[in-house]
Design an enzyme around this catalytic site. Structure first.
Site, PDB file in Angstrom:
ATOM      1  CD  GLU A   1      -3.281  -5.830   4.125  1.00 50.45           C
ATOM      2  OE1 GLU A   1      -4.167  -5.067   4.579  1.00 50.45           O
ATOM      3  OE2 GLU A   1      -2.072  -5.550   4.141  1.00 50.45           O
TER       4      GLU A   1
ATOM      5  CD  GLU B   1      -2.923  -1.139   2.333  1.00 52.31           C
ATOM      6  OE1 GLU B   1      -2.861  -0.235   3.180  1.00 52.31           O
ATOM      7  OE2 GLU B   1      -3.820  -1.999   2.331  1.00 52.31           O
TER       8      GLU B   1
HETATM    9  C1  FCB Z   1      -4.174  -2.172   5.671  1.00 48.34           C
HETATM   10  C2  FCB Z   1      -2.760  -2.449   6.129  1.00 48.34           C
HETATM   11  C3  FCB Z   1      -2.646  -3.524   7.167  1.00 48.34           C
HETATM   12  C4  FCB Z   1      -3.781  -3.453   8.178  1.00 48.34           C
HETATM   13  C5  FCB Z   1      -5.110  -3.377   7.485  1.00 48.34           C
HETATM   14  C6  FCB Z   1      -6.293  -3.356   8.407  1.00 48.34           C
HETATM   15  O1  FCB Z   1      -4.263  -0.881   5.196  1.00 48.34           O
HETATM   16  O2  FCB Z   1      -1.969  -2.828   5.038  1.00 48.34           O
HETATM   17  O3  FCB Z   1      -1.383  -3.425   7.764  1.00 48.34           O
HETATM   18  O4  FCB Z   1      -3.575  -2.438   9.054  1.00 48.34           O
HETATM   19  O5  FCB Z   1      -5.153  -2.251   6.656  1.00 48.34           O
END
Ligand code: FCB
Length: 463
Positions: free
Chosen positions: A367, A176
């Protein structure tokens, strides 16, 4: 450790390929603790967390969930869940504590042991090289505002590649970069806490340059067939009406949230209007930068949590790191403990748009997950039916993607266990494993049991 409960419904139309990666994800600063051990020096997050008012209730990652000392038990927990892959990040300040120069053998050794332990348990490692923990020494020389940091990063990537490249088959250069650049240098919600949009664009460019410089160096040190990518936090933008003003704003949100990083990586250009939206000058792009940045990647990592809705209740989400998520004032719907709207169809829509507009060779959901206020019940269990629903519905959305023959290769649930949720500290729980932060006891939540059963059914190993 808790025994897995029987009778958790895993019924799901899910035509996933047998080699699909079913994993969980974590990041170094969020789980490791041991911030002063074995030669590790501070990162920008150590400094930020130690600054009063930056993190909920003054929480820090000093202890986190003590994974640095509990790594073998945590891998055993993953084996119990039956995941076939695990996404973790490597802490630059453990490996090269001052950012450039001397390599800290003890730091590299830890990740070497982690990789071996994973492989011994049949779990494929997916390593993220940068999940926001820039060595503080580099920040003191300008951090991501200094072009030299991109070159330092490429050296660091090479150091790690040289040690782990024979065994790690999946790599992410960055996690990110939107958050690292915007939340770190624009909104100030994250380390290093600057609040200047032109700086956010400079940082973003150097993060991208770092990615581009590292790719060929990693390629040279990894096995044939190794998959190199980058994770972006993306959220599809929807409009609640057809008003021209709504459409115009939606376009701006799309450019800022998604295209800022997608366009350079897949097209070698910044999207028109990106900098002008903020009255900012373009970042200092040098000859050749965009070619490096747009070098082919093997897969795009997609971090999907929610969608954006316009008209908006703009401004950033008041909590956590979710300022990518714009909360709708129009739609009454379900939200997680982060205040993020639960919208599983958005994952399907997002992947469709990505394939139509950018044609990534492959996508991995690096994620996806949800924070809820989990509590330990009298029976010693943590019942989190809302997280079960969240995960099930997102997997269902992925099943539709697979059915459409799009190249989706894996899913990493955020997160393996409750951990340090950045500006929210330990106040938000994302794990499928509950952590008692006082005792460090781990308890598999209902969602973890559900995921274990689901994976077992996919892998044909269900009892
Ligand atoms: C993302 C991050 C991760 C975590 C999630 C909830 O933005 O990459 O580290 O904090 O959110």
């Amino acid at each position: 450790m808790t025994a897995l409960q029987p009778a958790l419904d895993i019924t799901l139309a899910a035509p996933f390929p047998p080699d699909f990666l079913w994993g969980t994800a974590t990041a170094a600063y969020q789980i490791e603790g041991a911030t002063r051990e074995d030669g590790r020096l501070p990162s920008i997050w150590d400094q930020f967390a130690a600054t009063p008012g930056k993190v909920f209730d003054g929480h820090t990652g000093d202890v986190a969930v003590d994974h640095y000392h509990r790594m073998p038990a945590d891998v055993a927990l993953m084996a119990q869940l039956g995941v076939n892959s695990y996404r973790f990040s490597i802490a630059w300040p453990r490996v090269i504590p001052t950012g450039t120069g001397a390599v800290n053998a003890a730091g590299l050794d830890f990740y070497d042991r982690l990789v071996d332990t994973l492989l011994a348990n049949g779990i494929a490692p997916l390593a993220t090289l940068y999940h926001w923990d820039l060595p503080l020494a580099l920040h003191e020389r300008g951090g991501w505002l200094n072009r030299d940091t991109a070159y330092a990063y490429a050296d660091y990537a090479e150091t790690v590649g040289r040690r782990l490249g024979d065994r790690v088959g999946w790599w992410l250069t960055h996690n990110e970069p939107w958050c690292a650049a915007y939340l770190g240098y624009g909104s100030g919600l994250h380390a290093p806490g600057l609040t200047d949009m032109p700086s956010a664009f400079v940082a973003g460019h150097h993060l991208l340059l770092a990615h581009g410089l590292a790719l060929p160096r990693l390629r040279a040190l990894t096995q044939p067939g190794t998959q190199l990518g980058i994770s972006l936090n993306l959220n599809p933008v929807y409009t609640a009406d057809d008003l021209p003003e709504t459409q115009r704003i939606a376009e701006e949100v799309e450019i800022f949230n998604n295209r800022w990083f997608l366009d350079p990586i897949f097209r070698g250009t910044y999207p028109d209007g990106l900098f002008a939206q903020f009255n900012a000058p373009p970042p200092p792009v040098q000859d050749g930068d965009m070619t490096l940045i747009a070098a082919p990647i093997d897969f795009l990592g997609v971090n999907y949590y929610s969608r954006s809705m316009v008209p908006i209740h703009m401004g950033t989400n008041p909590v956590g790191n979710g300022s990518a998520t714009v909360i709708s004032s129009e739609h009454q719907t379900d939200y997680t403990d982060m205040g993020w709207e639960i919208y599983p169809p958005g994952l399907y829509d997002l992947l469709h748009t990505l394939h139509r507009d950018y044609h990534p060779a492959a996508v991995v959901i690096t994620e996806n997950g949800a924070a809820f206020t989990d509590v330990l019940d009298g029976d010693g269990q943590v019942h989190d039916p809302r997280r079960v629903d969240y995960v099930r519905q997102h997997i269902q959305a992925m099943a539709r993607v697979i059915a459409d023959a799009m190249p989706l290769k894996g899913y990493f649930l955020w997160s393996l266990m409750d951990n340090f949720e950045w500006a929210e500290g330990y106040n938000k729980r994302f794990g499928i494993v509950y952590v008692d932060f006082a005792t460090q006891e781990r308890i598999i939540k209902t969602s973890g049991q559900w995921y274990a059963r689901f994976i077992a059914s996919q892998r044909g190993t269900a009892e």
